[in-house]
Design a protein around this motif. Structure first.
Motif, PDB file in Angstrom:
ATOM      1  N   ILE A  81       0.840  -1.187   0.000  1.00 50.26           N
ATOM      2  CA  ILE A  81       0.000   0.000   0.000  1.00 50.26           C
ATOM      3  C   ILE A  81       0.884   1.248   0.000  1.00 50.26           C
ATOM      4  O   ILE A  81       1.915   1.288   0.672  1.00 50.26           O
ATOM      5  N   HIS A  82       0.512   2.217  -0.800  1.00 51.95           N
ATOM      6  CA  HIS A  82       1.228   3.497  -0.839  1.00 51.95           C
ATOM      7  C   HIS A  82       0.269   4.598  -0.428  1.00 51.95           C
ATOM      8  O   HIS A  82      -0.700   4.891  -1.134  1.00 51.95           O
ATOM      9  N   HIS A  83       0.549   5.207   0.714  1.00 47.80           N
ATOM     10  CA  HIS A  83      -0.225   6.359   1.163  1.00 47.80           C
ATOM     11  C   HIS A  83       0.413   7.627   0.603  1.00 47.80           C
ATOM     12  O   HIS A  83       1.621   7.835   0.734  1.00 47.80           O
ATOM     13  N   TYR A  84      -0.392   8.474  -0.008  1.00 51.38           N
ATOM     14  CA  TYR A  84       0.118   9.697  -0.619  1.00 51.38           C
ATOM     15  C   TYR A  84       0.252  10.845   0.383  1.00 51.38           C
ATOM     16  O   TYR A  84       0.732  11.909   0.025  1.00 51.38           O
ATOM     17  N   GLY A  85      -0.168  10.619   1.610  1.00 53.66           N
ATOM     18  CA  GLY A  85      -0.077  11.643   2.636  1.00 53.66           C
ATOM     19  C   GLY A  85      -1.443  11.945   3.210  1.00 53.66           C
ATOM     20  O   GLY A  85      -2.479  11.550   2.668  1.00 53.66           O
ATOM     21  N   PRO A  86      -1.501  12.649   4.341  1.00 50.24           N
ATOM     22  CA  PRO A  86      -2.783  12.965   4.975  1.00 50.24           C
ATOM     23  C   PRO A  86      -3.710  13.710   4.028  1.00 50.24           C
ATOM     24  O   PRO A  86      -3.317  14.676   3.368  1.00 50.24           O
ATOM     25  N   ALA A  87      -4.947  13.247   3.953  1.00 46.52           N
ATOM     26  CA  ALA A  87      -5.997  13.874   3.145  1.00 46.52           C
ATOM     27  C   ALA A  87      -5.644  13.917   1.663  1.00 46.52           C
ATOM     28  O   ALA A  87      -6.139  14.756   0.917  1.00 46.52           O
ATOM     29  N   ARG A  88      -4.788  12.970   1.209  1.00 46.14           N
ATOM     30  CA  ARG A  88      -4.422  12.863  -0.209  1.00 46.14           C
ATOM     31  C   ARG A  88      -4.823  11.477  -0.691  1.00 46.14           C
ATOM     32  O   ARG A  88      -4.388  10.472  -0.121  1.00 46.14           O
ATOM     33  N   VAL A  89      -5.651  11.419  -1.734  1.00 45.21           N
ATOM     34  CA  VAL A  89      -6.190  10.140  -2.200  1.00 45.21           C
ATOM     35  C   VAL A  89      -6.000  10.017  -3.708  1.00 45.21           C
ATOM     36  O   VAL A  89      -6.017  11.005  -4.446  1.00 45.21           O
ATOM     37  N   THR A  90      -5.806   8.785  -4.143  1.00 48.70           N
ATOM     38  CA  THR A  90      -5.568   8.533  -5.555  1.00 48.70           C
ATOM     39  C   THR A  90      -6.863   8.217  -6.292  1.00 48.70           C
ATOM     40  O   THR A  90      -7.815   7.690  -5.715  1.00 48.70           O
ATOM     41  N   MET A  91      -6.862   8.531  -7.568  1.00 50.53           N
ATOM     42  CA  MET A  91      -7.901   8.041  -8.463  1.00 50.53           C
ATOM     43  C   MET A  91      -7.339   6.804  -9.167  1.00 50.53           C
ATOM     44  O   MET A  91      -6.334   6.245  -8.743  1.00 50.53           O
ATOM     45  N   GLU A  92      -7.969   6.332 -10.199  1.00 51.82           N
ATOM     46  CA  GLU A  92      -7.544   5.084 -10.841  1.00 51.82           C
ATOM     47  C   GLU A  92      -6.093   5.147 -11.301  1.00 51.82           C
ATOM     48  O   GLU A  92      -5.678   6.107 -11.943  1.00 51.82           O
ATOM     49  N   PRO A  93      -5.281   4.122 -10.985  1.00 45.24           N
ATOM     50  CA  PRO A  93      -3.905   4.097 -11.462  1.00 45.24           C
ATOM     51  C   PRO A  93      -3.824   3.601 -12.906  1.00 45.24           C
ATOM     52  O   PRO A  93      -4.728   2.926 -13.400  1.00 45.24           O
ATOM     53  N   ALA A  94      -2.723   3.947 -13.568  1.00 39.49           N
ATOM     54  CA  ALA A  94      -2.429   3.410 -14.902  1.00 39.49           C
ATOM     55  C   ALA A  94      -0.999   2.883 -14.888  1.00 39.49           C
ATOM     56  O   ALA A  94      -0.080   3.579 -14.433  1.00 39.49           O
ATOM     57  N   PHE A  95      -0.807   1.668 -15.379  1.00 37.12           N
ATOM     58  CA  PHE A  95       0.527   1.090 -15.473  1.00 37.12           C
ATOM     59  C   PHE A  95       1.133   1.407 -16.833  1.00 37.12           C
ATOM     60  O   PHE A  95       0.497   1.213 -17.868  1.00 37.12           O
ATOM     61  N   VAL A  96       2.382   1.898 -16.828  1.00 34.28           N
ATOM     62  CA  VAL A  96       3.113   2.205 -18.058  1.00 34.28           C
ATOM     63  C   VAL A  96       4.405   1.400 -18.051  1.00 34.28           C
ATOM     64  O   VAL A  96       5.261   1.604 -17.179  1.00 34.28           O
ATOM     65  N   PRO A  97       4.578   0.464 -18.983  1.00 39.24           N
ATOM     66  CA  PRO A  97       5.803  -0.344 -18.979  1.00 39.24           C
ATOM     67  C   PRO A  97       7.015   0.446 -19.450  1.00 39.24           C
ATOM     68  O   PRO A  97       6.900   1.342 -20.288  1.00 39.24           O
ATOM     69  N   ASP A 113       7.239   4.182  -8.921  1.00 41.26           N
ATOM     70  CA  ASP A 113       7.856   2.968  -9.452  1.00 41.26           C
ATOM     71  C   ASP A 113       6.874   1.821  -9.228  1.00 41.26           C
ATOM     72  O   ASP A 113       6.550   1.485  -8.093  1.00 41.26           O
ATOM     73  N   ALA A 114       6.387   1.210 -10.314  1.00 41.76           N
ATOM     74  CA  ALA A 114       5.362   0.168 -10.186  1.00 41.76           C
ATOM     75  C   ALA A 114       5.869  -1.056  -9.440  1.00 41.76           C
ATOM     76  O   ALA A 114       5.085  -1.774  -8.812  1.00 41.76           O
ATOM     77  N   ALA A 115       7.176  -1.321  -9.508  1.00 42.27           N
ATOM     78  CA  ALA A 115       7.741  -2.484  -8.819  1.00 42.27           C
ATOM     79  C   ALA A 115       7.968  -2.231  -7.343  1.00 42.27           C
ATOM     80  O   ALA A 115       8.073  -3.166  -6.558  1.00 42.27           O
ATOM     81  N   ASP A 116       8.041  -0.967  -6.944  1.00 41.91           N
ATOM     82  CA  ASP A 116       8.323  -0.618  -5.548  1.00 41.91           C
ATOM     83  C   ASP A 116       7.457   0.572  -5.159  1.00 41.91           C
ATOM     84  O   ASP A 116       7.948   1.694  -5.033  1.00 41.91           O
ATOM     85  N   ILE A 117       6.176   0.322  -4.938  1.00 40.89           N
ATOM     86  CA  ILE A 117       5.276   1.435  -4.648  1.00 40.89           C
ATOM     87  C   ILE A 117       5.489   1.989  -3.244  1.00 40.89           C
ATOM     88  O   ILE A 117       4.976   3.059  -2.915  1.00 40.89           O
ATOM     89  N   ASN A 118       6.250   1.269  -2.411  1.00 36.61           N
ATOM     90  CA  ASN A 118       6.531   1.786  -1.076  1.00 36.61           C
ATOM     91  C   ASN A 118       7.546   2.920  -1.089  1.00 36.61           C
ATOM     92  O   ASN A 118       7.683   3.656  -0.113  1.00 36.61           O
ATOM     93  N   ALA A 119       8.274   3.050  -2.201  1.00 35.57           N
ATOM     94  CA  ALA A 119       9.223   4.145  -2.324  1.00 35.57           C
ATOM     95  C   ALA A 119       8.473   5.454  -2.540  1.00 35.57           C
ATOM     96  O   ALA A 119       7.290   5.473  -2.885  1.00 35.57           O
ATOM     97  N   GLY A 120       9.160   6.547  -2.341  1.00 35.61           N
ATOM     98  CA  GLY A 120       8.541   7.846  -2.549  1.00 35.61           C
ATOM     99  C   GLY A 120       8.262   8.103  -4.015  1.00 35.61           C
ATOM    100  O   GLY A 120       8.774   7.404  -4.905  1.00 35.61           O
ATOM    101  N   PRO A 121       7.464   9.125  -4.320  1.00 33.39           N
ATOM    102  CA  PRO A 121       7.154   9.453  -5.708  1.00 33.39           C
ATOM    103  C   PRO A 121       8.412   9.791  -6.508  1.00 33.39           C
ATOM    104  O   PRO A 121       9.325  10.468  -6.014  1.00 33.39           O
ATOM    105  N   ILE A 122       8.460   9.319  -7.746  1.00 28.40           N
ATOM    106  CA  ILE A 122       9.531   9.693  -8.668  1.00 28.40           C
ATOM    107  C   ILE A 122       9.342  11.141  -9.109  1.00 28.40           C
ATOM    108  O   ILE A 122      10.304  11.905  -9.214  1.00 28.40           O
ATOM    109  N   ALA A 123       8.087  11.508  -9.370  1.00 25.75           N
ATOM    110  CA  ALA A 123       7.786  12.878  -9.802  1.00 25.75           C
ATOM    111  C   ALA A 123       6.347  13.210  -9.463  1.00 25.75           C
ATOM    112  O   ALA A 123       5.487  12.333  -9.400  1.00 25.75           O
ATOM    113  N   ARG A 124       6.115  14.514  -9.252  1.00 26.83           N
ATOM    114  CA  ARG A 124       4.763  15.033  -9.025  1.00 26.83           C
ATOM    115  C   ARG A 124       4.577  16.264  -9.901  1.00 26.83           C
ATOM    116  O   ARG A 124       5.338  17.226  -9.795  1.00 26.83           O
TER     117      ARG A 124
END
Length: 465
Positions: free
Chosen positions: A378-394, A424-435
């Protein structure tokens, strides 16, 4: 009453907070990026959802019925070049459910009898695309494209016709096959499944007939009159790829409703594996949207030889909006990425009442499920921050099923703004690559896709039929 509604007609969860529409179209090239966007991401992330332009009646408004707005973020060579939002406009209708690419076109999709609307890559022009009238009964919001043949398969329905239609488009956008399937009661068929050899039709107990009975009895009905139907069966139909209604095999499944399929595939013994998001019921207590029941990822092991179906829950969290690596559509998969449901990701435990939720559908963190081990990350984006549908890009020349990125729009309730977040789709526990920081909020909607430059034809809008 056949179905009991416990909420008052005046309340409507889907017109409040970040479900509320935005009033204006926005264009900007002034986008701030935190982190470093992968230079390989050359294309557009497009997202669509309901955004009513006129005043609507909260007592009858249904989340699925709002006119569509498409949001686009252009990425190129490590830069975020622009963000644009546009109301979907055409001479016939305004799709609000999905936006994807096929045969070089960008298509906005809806269901229930409406054809796609083609959108130019700069989001400037739009027009109905019905393949010279061959999509006479419309299309669907959730076609499935075979990654080997390039054919796009769709199960379409239309309240004006008794028959559901199986449609196949080739990779040039030409209709190559149709077959009508007669179904009782006018069921809602939001999604379908595809394997290498079979198409799966979902005939489940949400129907127009039940909505009409409710309306005739003077009971509350929204402006989308599909409701839970106690009289209708729950079954799936198996059709050979490119087959006809005469070849369909019907198999009873656990009583539920399914909006979205993760994936399906054939097994060597002739059985079928089908991973779906199941609801115990929908449109029974929440008449304005899919709230009222907690969605659960389950695996159906279907044996066509015996008609037996075994159901097993997968993962530890309640999830929706499932995505896989699209190169594995119809083939065995291991990983799925989802929007967790609930502000903190609703963990499924014995003390969770699966038949009830508070309010409507609320998404939360990103959830990655390993369908082989049954474990979740599970990857939490931070307090009061929620994701919409994800998309995987190879990644180019990917070395594994999850070798790539996850892109999704994140709503920040602290600022009332949106971001496009890359993980990173393989390591979603890591921080965001970019925002990518966007100039306003994007209302909670339905579906979004990454469309690389290689999948669209640049220039004027033309017909390839």
């Amino acid at each position: 009453m056949e179905n009991e509604v416990t909420e008052t007609a005046a309340e409507n969860f889907y017109l409040s907070g970040n479900y509320a529409p935005v009033a204006e179209e926005v264009s900007t090239s002034q986008l701030t990026v935190t982190g470093a966007l992968p230079r390989e991401l050359n294309g557009r992330y497009l997202r669509i959802g309901p955004n009513p332009r006129e005043q609507v009646d909260p007592a009858t408004y249904h989340w699925f019925s709002g006119a569509g707005m498409v949001h686009g973020i252009r990425l190129r060579d490590g830069r975020a070049e622009w963000y644009r939002s546009r109301f979907v406009e055409s001479e016939a209708h305004t799709p609000n459910t999905n936006v994807l690419a096929h045969s070089g076109r960008i298509l906005a999709l809806a269901e229930a009898g409406r054809p796609p609307v083609e959108i130019t890559p700069d989001l400037a022009r739009m027009a109905v695309w019905d393949c010279d009238g061959t999509l006479g009964r419309g299309f669907t919001a959730h076609p499935k494209t075979d990654p080997v043949t390039g054919d796009m398969h769709a199960i379409t329905y239309n309240p004006n016709f008794t028959a559901t239609r199986y449609v196949v488009l080739d990779d040039d956008g030409k209709v190559k096959h149709t077959s009508d399937i007669d179904l009782d009661d006018g069921p809602m068929i939001h999604d379908m499944a595809l394997t290498e050899t079979r198409v799966v039709v979902l005939d489940l107990p949400v129907t127009l007939a039940a909505g009409m009975r409710r309306a005739q009895a003077g009971e509350p009905v929204s402006n989308l009159p599909y409701v839970w139907d106690d009289r209708h069966p729950a079954r799936v139909g198996l059709v050979p790829v490119g087959g006809t209604a005469e070849q369909i095999q019907w198999i009873e499944v656990p009583r539920c409703f399914v909006f979205h399929v993760l994936n399906a595939y054939d097994n060597p013994d002739g059985s079928l594996t089908l991973d779906v998001i199941r609801y115990d019921e929908v449109f029974l207590r929440d008449m304005h949207g899919p709230g009222g029941s907690v969605p659960t990822l389950v695996r159906w092991a279907i044996n066509p030889a015996t008609g037996a179906v075994n159901e097993e829950a997968i993962g530890d969290y309640s999830v929706e909006f499932p995505r896989i690596n699209a190169e594995l559509v119809g083939r065995p998969h291991r990983y799925g990425w989802f929007a967790g449901v609930g502000a903190h990701g609703l963990e499924i435990t014995d003390d969770v009442e699966r038949s009830q939720t508070n309010g409507g559908l609320e998404t939360g963190p990103l959830v990655k499920v390993d369908t082989v081990t049954g474990t979740s990350q599970i990857h939490h984006y931070g307090p009061a921050r929620v994701t919409m549908e994800p998309a995987f890009v190879p990644r180019r020349n990917a070395e594994g099923e999850d070798d790539g990125w996850i892109l999704s729009v994140v709503h920040d309730a602290n600022t009332n703004l949106a971001e496009l977040v890359v993980l990173d789709a393989a390591d979603i526990n890591a921080g965001p690559i970019a925002r990518v920081h966007l100039p306003h909020r994007i209302p909670f909607g339905f579906h979004g896709n990454w469309i690389p430059d290689t999948e669209i034809v640049q220039g004027s809008m033309t017909s390839l039929c």
